[in-house]
Design a protein around this motif. Structure first.
Motif, mmCIF file in Angstrom:
data_model
loop_
_atom_site.group_PDB
_atom_site.id
_atom_site.type_symbol
_atom_site.label_atom_id
_atom_site.label_comp_id
_atom_site.label_asym_id
_atom_site.label_seq_id
_atom_site.Cartn_x
_atom_site.Cartn_y
_atom_site.Cartn_z
ATOM 1 N N SER A 163 0.805 -1.224 0.000
ATOM 2 C CA SER A 163 0.000 0.000 0.000
ATOM 3 C C SER A 163 0.835 1.269 0.000
ATOM 4 O O SER A 163 0.445 2.265 -0.620
ATOM 5 C CB SER A 163 -0.920 0.018 1.224
ATOM 6 O OG SER A 163 -1.780 -1.079 1.202
ATOM 7 N N PHE A 164 1.952 1.259 0.683
ATOM 8 C CA PHE A 164 2.701 2.497 0.877
ATOM 9 C C PHE A 164 4.075 2.515 0.205
ATOM 10 O O PHE A 164 4.832 3.469 0.386
ATOM 11 C CB PHE A 164 2.848 2.783 2.382
ATOM 12 C CG PHE A 164 1.528 2.967 3.067
ATOM 13 C CD1 PHE A 164 0.748 4.090 2.826
ATOM 14 C CD2 PHE A 164 1.034 2.010 3.936
ATOM 15 C CE1 PHE A 164 -0.487 4.262 3.444
ATOM 16 C CE2 PHE A 164 -0.195 2.165 4.563
ATOM 17 C CZ PHE A 164 -0.952 3.297 4.313
ATOM 18 N N CYS A 195 8.889 3.021 2.040
ATOM 19 C CA CYS A 195 7.448 3.304 2.006
ATOM 20 C C CYS A 195 7.166 4.742 2.423
ATOM 21 O O CYS A 195 7.884 5.318 3.247
ATOM 22 C CB CYS A 195 6.703 2.355 2.946
ATOM 23 S SG CYS A 195 6.783 0.630 2.434
ATOM 24 N N ASN A 196 6.110 5.292 1.857
ATOM 25 C CA ASN A 196 5.640 6.622 2.242
ATOM 26 C C ASN A 196 4.886 6.525 3.561
ATOM 27 O O ASN A 196 4.286 5.498 3.867
ATOM 28 C CB ASN A 196 4.688 7.176 1.173
ATOM 29 C CG ASN A 196 5.399 7.426 -0.130
ATOM 30 O OD1 ASN A 196 6.461 8.041 -0.157
ATOM 31 N ND2 ASN A 196 4.805 6.961 -1.220
ATOM 32 N N ASN A 255 8.392 5.306 -7.133
ATOM 33 C CA ASN A 255 9.582 5.044 -7.956
ATOM 34 C C ASN A 255 10.183 3.658 -7.710
ATOM 35 O O ASN A 255 11.077 3.232 -8.443
ATOM 36 C CB ASN A 255 10.636 6.130 -7.746
ATOM 37 C CG ASN A 255 11.150 6.176 -6.315
ATOM 38 O OD1 ASN A 255 10.448 5.793 -5.386
ATOM 39 N ND2 ASN A 255 12.370 6.654 -6.142
ATOM 40 N N LEU A 256 9.695 2.928 -6.698
ATOM 41 C CA LEU A 256 10.211 1.586 -6.405
ATOM 42 C C LEU A 256 9.269 0.488 -6.880
ATOM 43 O O LEU A 256 9.555 -0.697 -6.725
ATOM 44 C CB LEU A 256 10.463 1.444 -4.903
ATOM 45 C CG LEU A 256 11.481 2.411 -4.314
ATOM 46 C CD1 LEU A 256 11.544 2.263 -2.801
ATOM 47 C CD2 LEU A 256 12.850 2.197 -4.933
ATOM 48 N N ARG A 257 8.135 0.884 -7.438
ATOM 49 C CA ARG A 257 7.169 -0.100 -7.929
ATOM 50 C C ARG A 257 7.579 -0.548 -9.331
ATOM 51 O O ARG A 257 8.308 0.109 -10.026
ATOM 52 C CB ARG A 257 5.766 0.494 -7.980
ATOM 53 C CG ARG A 257 5.227 0.816 -6.606
ATOM 54 C CD ARG A 257 3.838 1.427 -6.699
ATOM 55 N NE ARG A 257 3.373 1.813 -5.394
ATOM 56 C CZ ARG A 257 2.715 1.022 -4.560
ATOM 57 N NH1 ARG A 257 2.438 -0.206 -4.914
ATOM 58 N NH2 ARG A 257 2.324 1.455 -3.389
ATOM 59 N N GLY A 258 7.098 -1.675 -9.715
ATOM 60 C CA GLY A 258 7.345 -2.145 -11.073
ATOM 61 C C GLY A 258 8.071 -3.475 -11.089
ATOM 62 O O GLY A 258 8.601 -3.956 -10.089
ATOM 63 N N ARG A 259 8.072 -4.052 -12.248
ATOM 64 C CA ARG A 259 8.643 -5.394 -12.418
ATOM 65 C C ARG A 259 10.168 -5.384 -12.438
ATOM 66 O O ARG A 259 10.783 -6.425 -12.235
ATOM 67 C CB ARG A 259 8.107 -6.024 -13.691
ATOM 68 C CG ARG A 259 6.618 -6.262 -13.626
ATOM 69 C CD ARG A 259 6.121 -6.869 -14.908
ATOM 70 N NE ARG A 259 4.675 -6.963 -14.863
ATOM 71 C CZ ARG A 259 4.017 -8.101 -14.846
ATOM 72 N NH1 ARG A 259 4.652 -9.234 -14.904
ATOM 73 N NH2 ARG A 259 2.706 -8.097 -14.796
ATOM 74 N N ASP A 260 10.760 -4.239 -12.713
ATOM 75 C CA ASP A 260 12.227 -4.197 -12.801
ATOM 76 C C ASP A 260 12.853 -4.610 -11.470
ATOM 77 O O ASP A 260 13.696 -5.501 -11.425
ATOM 78 C CB ASP A 260 12.721 -2.777 -13.125
ATOM 79 C CG ASP A 260 11.946 -2.120 -14.251
ATOM 80 O OD1 ASP A 260 11.094 -2.785 -14.858
ATOM 81 O OD2 ASP A 260 12.210 -0.943 -14.503
ATOM 82 N N GLU A 300 8.647 -6.102 -3.797
ATOM 83 C CA GLU A 300 7.634 -6.724 -2.929
ATOM 84 C C GLU A 300 7.808 -8.233 -2.811
ATOM 85 O O GLU A 300 7.523 -8.815 -1.777
ATOM 86 C CB GLU A 300 6.228 -6.416 -3.439
ATOM 87 C CG GLU A 300 5.820 -4.978 -3.214
ATOM 88 C CD GLU A 300 4.410 -4.733 -3.683
ATOM 89 O OE1 GLU A 300 3.485 -5.274 -3.063
ATOM 90 O OE2 GLU A 300 4.252 -4.000 -4.673
ATOM 91 N N GLN A 301 8.263 -8.869 -3.878
ATOM 92 C CA GLN A 301 8.415 -10.322 -3.847
ATOM 93 C C GLN A 301 9.825 -10.757 -3.504
ATOM 94 O O GLN A 301 10.036 -11.881 -3.049
ATOM 95 C CB GLN A 301 7.982 -10.913 -5.187
ATOM 96 C CG GLN A 301 6.500 -10.726 -5.404
ATOM 97 C CD GLN A 301 6.058 -11.076 -6.808
ATOM 98 O OE1 GLN A 301 6.878 -11.200 -7.698
ATOM 99 N NE2 GLN A 301 4.769 -11.222 -6.988
#
Length: 186
Positions: free
Chosen positions: A51-52, A81-82, A56-61, A65-66
């Motif tokens: 959620s937080f 996280c924010n 800029n850290l999201r994405g498949r690259d 998270e995994q």
């Protein structure tokens, strides 16, 4: 359990049938509760992280998270996280140290090794059975054998899980905490 296998109840066939049926169930019941609490904690941390997590850290690259395990997520949550204003876990905090013991027990349950089963053994000498439980001589958080688990163990795990959740909530900003309590915890 209604009967004690260490007494003369051992010779009563009906009593032993009862013991055979319920001994493992007792341990499995408590282990299920302990497992549930740990899974709830892991789910909570994963939802908070998802959620937080900073945009800029999201994405498949990176696939953060995994890739990270629960301990890494707990330690890195404020940086990645924010909505966090302080570190949730210091490596010397008593809550964090209890979390590490809980994680080690969880790993022992889910990723058990052959040597875990060898912590007690039975041998026969002159027609008598002798058991040796090596765990008696070792101080540990939760017993390896399910049969030795108790309601107190479940309560102790619940207290640790609640403490870790409270530690995370206390490290959040007020707005983030309100959102978490309203949309995740409720």
């Amino acid at each position: 359990l209604k009967y004690d296998t260490r007494t003369s109840d051992y010779f009563d066939e009906e009593k032993m049938k009862h013991c055979d049926q319920f001994m493992l169930a007792k341990g499995m019941y408590f282990l299920s509760a302990i497992t549930f609490y740990f899974m709830a904690l892991e789910g909570f941390i994963n939802i908070i992280f998802h959620s937080f997590l900073k945009e800029n850290l999201r994405g498949r690259d990176l696939n953060i998270e995994q890739r990270f395990d629960i301990e890494q997520k707990l330690k890195l949550m404020p940086a990645l996280c924010n909505g966090f204003n302080q570190e949730p876990a210091n490596s010397t905090d008593s809550i964090y140290l209890k979390f590490l013991k809980l994680k080690k027990s969880r790993n022992s349950i889910f990723h058990s090794k052959v040597e875990d089963a060898l912590k007690s053994f039975v041998f026969v000498e002159s027609g008598f059975f002798y058991t040796c439980n090596l765990d008696k001589y070792k101080q540990q958080f939760l017993p390896v054998q399910k049969l030795n688990l108790s309601a107190d163990d479940v309560i102790e795990v619940k207290v640790i899980v609640d403490s870790v959740i409270e530690m995370i909530l206390n490290s959040m900003t007020d707005d983030t905490r309100r959102l978490t309590e309203k949309h995740i915890l409720e």
